[in-house]
Design an enzyme around this catalytic site. Structure first.
Site, short mmCIF file in Angstrom:
data_model
loop_
_atom_site.label_atom_id
_atom_site.label_comp_id
_atom_site.label_asym_id
_atom_site.label_seq_id
_atom_site.Cartn_x
_atom_site.Cartn_y
_atom_site.Cartn_z
N ARG A 15 9.65 -1.75 -4.54
CA ARG A 15 8.33 -2.34 -4.82
C ARG A 15 7.96 -2.27 -6.30
NH1 ARG A 15 5.57 1.08 -0.02
NH2 ARG A 15 7.40 2.36 -0.45
N ASN A 170 -1.24 11.27 4.78
CA ASN A 170 -0.13 12.17 4.44
C ASN A 170 0.26 12.01 2.96
OD1 ASN A 170 2.22 13.75 4.51
ND2 ASN A 170 3.48 12.02 5.21
N ARG A 316 6.46 9.94 -36.51
CA ARG A 316 7.55 9.87 -35.53
C ARG A 316 8.17 11.24 -35.33
NH1 ARG A 316 11.31 5.58 -37.84
NH2 ARG A 316 12.60 6.36 -36.14
C1 UD1 Z 1 5.88 8.31 2.43
C2 UD1 Z 1 5.52 8.92 3.77
C3 UD1 Z 1 4.06 8.59 4.10
C4 UD1 Z 1 3.17 9.10 3.01
C5 UD1 Z 1 3.60 8.61 1.64
C6 UD1 Z 1 2.86 9.36 0.57
C7 UD1 Z 1 7.52 9.03 5.16
C8 UD1 Z 1 8.28 8.41 6.27
N1 UD1 Z 1 6.40 8.41 4.81
O1 UD1 Z 1 5.81 6.91 2.54
O2 UD1 Z 1 3.69 9.18 5.34
O3 UD1 Z 1 1.83 8.74 3.27
O4 UD1 Z 1 5.01 8.83 1.42
O5 UD1 Z 1 3.10 8.85 -0.71
O6 UD1 Z 1 7.92 10.08 4.67
N2 UD1 Z 1 13.23 8.78 -0.60
C9 UD1 Z 1 14.51 9.26 -0.60
N3 UD1 Z 1 15.39 8.75 0.30
C10 UD1 Z 1 15.06 7.80 1.20
C11 UD1 Z 1 13.73 7.32 1.20
C12 UD1 Z 1 12.84 7.83 0.29
O7 UD1 Z 1 14.85 10.13 -1.40
O8 UD1 Z 1 15.93 7.42 1.99
C13 UD1 Z 1 12.26 9.33 -1.60
C14 UD1 Z 1 11.76 8.26 -2.55
O9 UD1 Z 1 12.57 8.25 -3.72
C15 UD1 Z 1 10.35 8.72 -2.86
C16 UD1 Z 1 9.94 9.51 -1.63
O10 UD1 Z 1 11.12 9.81 -0.93
O11 UD1 Z 1 10.30 9.57 -3.99
C17 UD1 Z 1 8.98 8.74 -0.73
O12 UD1 Z 1 9.60 7.55 -0.29
P1 UD1 Z 1 8.80 6.19 -0.12
O13 UD1 Z 1 9.74 5.17 0.38
O14 UD1 Z 1 8.03 5.88 -1.33
O15 UD1 Z 1 7.79 6.58 1.07
P2 UD1 Z 1 6.41 5.91 1.42
O16 UD1 Z 1 6.63 4.61 2.07
O17 UD1 Z 1 5.54 5.93 0.24
CA CA Z 2 5.88 6.47 -1.89
#
Ligand code: UD1
Ligand code: CA
Length: 447
Positions: A15, A170, A316
Site C-alpha cells: 500500500r 488492535n 552538513r
Molecule cells: C495488523 C493487525 C491488525 C492491527 C494492525 C495494527 C494482523 C493480522 N492484523 O494489520 O489487527 O489492527 O496491524 O497496525 O496482525 N508482516 C510480516 N510478515 C507478514 C505480514 C506482515 O512480517 O507475512 C509485518 C509487516 O512488515 C508489518 C506488520 O507485520 O510491519 C503488520 O503487517 P500489516 O500487513 O501492515 O498488518 P495490518 O493489515 O496493518
Molecule cells: Ca500495518
C-alpha cells in the site's frame, strides 16, 4: 522476568506503492524499523529478533547497522503476522522469559507502555494485547471484550457489521511468555478472508484453552500503524507537533513552530531561538543561546553556545561550529570545524577544513576540496583573513593572522602573518575608458 522482542518487518507494504521496503521509510529522520528497534533498546530487551522477508537483505542490513547484536529471522513467503512470529521461534528456543511482538510499521509505541503490559502479565494475564480507541477504526483489527476479558481479535475484513462499529482496536503489540506464544501459534490456521496466518488469532485460541487474555489501552497517537504514504505523513505530523511542544516547554523560542522540523534525535539546549522554516535532519546538537535564523537546513552538526546561524545557512554532516561563531546567508559547511568566534558571513562553501578561532572568511570564498577523485583538507589559522571570492585549493595551510587578497586562487601554503595575493595584477590605462565608450557610441549612432 527477562524479555525478548520480536519485530515484524517482512511485509512488502504494497500500500506504500514503493520500491523501498515499508519499514525503511522514515519518520522524523529515522526508519520505521529504527523507531521500533529504539523502543526495544529502551526496555533493555535481552534479545531482539527482527523478522525479515520482502527485500530481506536490505532490511537486515539496516537492522544490523542500527544494532549489530540484533538477531535476524527470515520469513520466506509473507503468509501473515502469525507466520512471521513463528519464524522467530528458532532464535528463541532456549528463551523462557516473556516475548513482546512489535510491528515494524508502528513507530511510536513507548517503552512505558510495554512496561505496563509486562506489569499486566505479572498480574496473572497470560496474553496481553495493546489496544487503543480509534477515531476512525477503518482497517484495524477490533478487540472483542467481555467483562474486561479480551475474548477475540477480529480483522476488519472479517468483522460483522456490529463488530465493525467497535472503536477499541488492535495495535499489534502482544506480550506473552515465549512458551505460551509459540504453542498458541502452533494452532493458528489460515481460515480467514485473506488466507493468511494471523497473529491475532492466538487470542481466541488462548480463550478456548482457558487462558486469561487482557487488553491494555494507550493513546491512538502511540499506535498509529503506517500502511500508506498518507499514514506516513500523519505519523510525521504527530511527531513534529510533539517535538515542537517539547522544544517550547524546554526553553526554545520559535515564532512559527509549525514551520520548524525536528528529527527524532535532535538535541536542543535552552534559550535557543529558531526562526521560521528551519529543518533539522538527523544528528544535530544545538547548545544554549544559539540563534538559528530563518530558512536554514541542518544535519549531522554540532553548534556551540552563542553561535548565530543563517538565515539560509546549510550545515552538513561533520560541521562543528564553535561558540559565538557566525555562519551567514548562503553558506554551506561540510565536515569542517569552525573555531570560537570565526565568521563566515556570506555565500561560501567550506568543506573538509579547519577554520581557526576568530578567522574571517570573506564573501564568496570557496574551498576546492575535491580534485575529482580525492577529497583534501585545508587549515586556516587563528584570526586569519580570507578576502572575498578566494578559492582555497586544498590541501593548503594558511597560518595565524595571515591575510589573503580577495579574488586569489590559493594553491600553496601561506605562513603566519604573511600577505598572499594570487591573481593578475591590475592595469590602469588613463583616458582609455572614455575613448572606448565614445567609439562605441559613435558606431551606434551611425547604424
Ligand atoms: C495488523 C493487525 C491488525 C492491527 C494492525 C495494527 C494482523 C493480522 N492484523 O494489520 O489487527 O489492527 O496491524 O497496525 O496482525 N508482516 C510480516 N510478515 C507478514 C505480514 C506482515 O512480517 O507475512 C509485518 C509487516 O512488515 C508489518 C506488520 O507485520 O510491519 C503488520 O503487517 P500489516 O500487513 O501492515 O498488518 P495490518 O493489515 O496493518
Ligand atoms: Ca500495518
Amino acid at each position: 522476568m527477562t524479555t525478548a522482542i520480536i519485530i515484524l518487518a517482512a511485509g512488502q507494504g504494497s500500500r506504500m506503492v514503493s520500491d523501498l521496503p515499508k519499514v525503511m521509510h522514515k519518520v522524523a529522520g529515522v526508519s520505521l524499523l529504527g523507531h521500533a528497534m529504539r523502543c526495544a533498546a529502551q526496555i533493555e530487551a535481552e534479545k531482539t529478533v527482527v523478522v525479515v522477508g520482502h527485500q530481506g537483505e536490505q532490511v537486515s542490513e539496516l537492522a544490523l547497522t542500527i544494532d549489530p547484536d540484533v538477531e535476524i529471522a527470515k520469513q520466506k513467503t509473507q503468509n501473515g503476522t502469525g507466520d512471521a512470529v513463528r519464524q522467530a521461534s528458532e532464535k528463541l528456543q532456549d528463551f523462557d522469559g516473556d516475548v513482546i511482538v512489535l510491528y515494524g510499521d508502528t513507530p511510536f509505541v513507548q517503552p512505558e507502555t510495554l512496561q505496563a503490559m509486562q506489569d499486566s502479565r505479572r498480574n496473572g494475564h497470560d496474553v496481553v494485547v495493546l489496544g487503543f480507541e480509534a477515531e476512525t477504526p477503518g482497517g484495524y483489527g477490533r478487540l472483542i471484550m467481555q467483562n474486561n476479558i479480551l475474548t477475540e481479535i477480529v480483522e476488519a475484513a472479517d468483522c460483522t457489521d456490529a463488530q465493525r462499529k467497535i472503536g477499541f482496536c488492535n495495535s499489534g503489540v502482544v506480550c506473552a511468555s515465549a512458551k505460551t506464544l509459540f504453542s498458541l501459534l502452533d494452532e493458528v490456521a489460515d481460515k480467514n478472508s485473506s488466507g493468511e496466518v494471523y497473529l491475532t488469532d492466538i487470542v481466541s485460541i488462548a480463550n478456548a484453552r482457558g487462558l486469561n487474555c487482557a487488553a491494555i489501552s494507550c493513546d491512538e497517537s502511540e499506535t498509529l500503524g503506517v500502511n500508506t504514504r498518507h499514514d506516513l505523513a500523519k505519523a510525521e505530523a504527530i511527531f513534529q507537533s510533539n517535538a515542537r511542544l517539547a522544544a517550547l516547554e524546554n526553553g526554545v523560542t520559535m515564532m512559527a513552530p509549525e514551520t520548524v522540523y525536528f528529527a527524532l534525535d535532535t538535541v536542543l539546549g535552552r534559550d535557543i531561538t529558531i526562526e521560521p522554516n528551519v529543518f533539522f535532519g538527523p544528528d544535530v546538537t544545538v547548545e544554549n543561546q544559539v540563534t538559528i535564523k530563518a530558512n536554514s537546513h541542518l544535519e549531522g552538526c554540532h553548534i556551540s553556545e552563542g553561535a548565530i546561524i543563517g538565515p539560509f545557512a546549510r550545515l552538513r554532516p561533520g560541521a562543528e561550529i564553535g561558540g559565538n561563531a557566525r555562519i551567514g546567508n548562503f553558506v554551506e559547511i561540510k565536515a569542517s570545524q569552525v573555531d570560537q568566534g570565526a565568521k563566515i558571513g556570506h555565500l561560501a562553501y567550506v568543506g573538509d577544513a579547519h577554520i581557526g578561532a576568530g578567522a574571517n572568511i570573506g564573501a564568496g570564498v570557496i574551498f576546492c576540496n575535491y580534485d575529482g577523485v580525492f577529497k583534501h583538507t585545508s587549515v586556516i589559522g587563528k584570526d586569519a583573513f580570507i578576502g572575498s571570492n578566494t578559492a582555497i585549493v586544498s590541501p593548503v595551510n594558511i597560518g595565524d593572522e595571515a591575510l589573503i587578497g580577495s579574488g586569489s586562487v590559493i594553491t600553496k601554503d601561506v605562513p603566519a602573518d604573511a600577505l598572499a595575493i594570487a591573481r593578475a595584477r591590475q592595469e590602469t590605462k588613463s583616458g582609455m575608458g572614455k575613448r572606448l565608450m565614445d567609439r562605441l557610441r559613435s558606431l551606434k549612432a551611425k547604424k
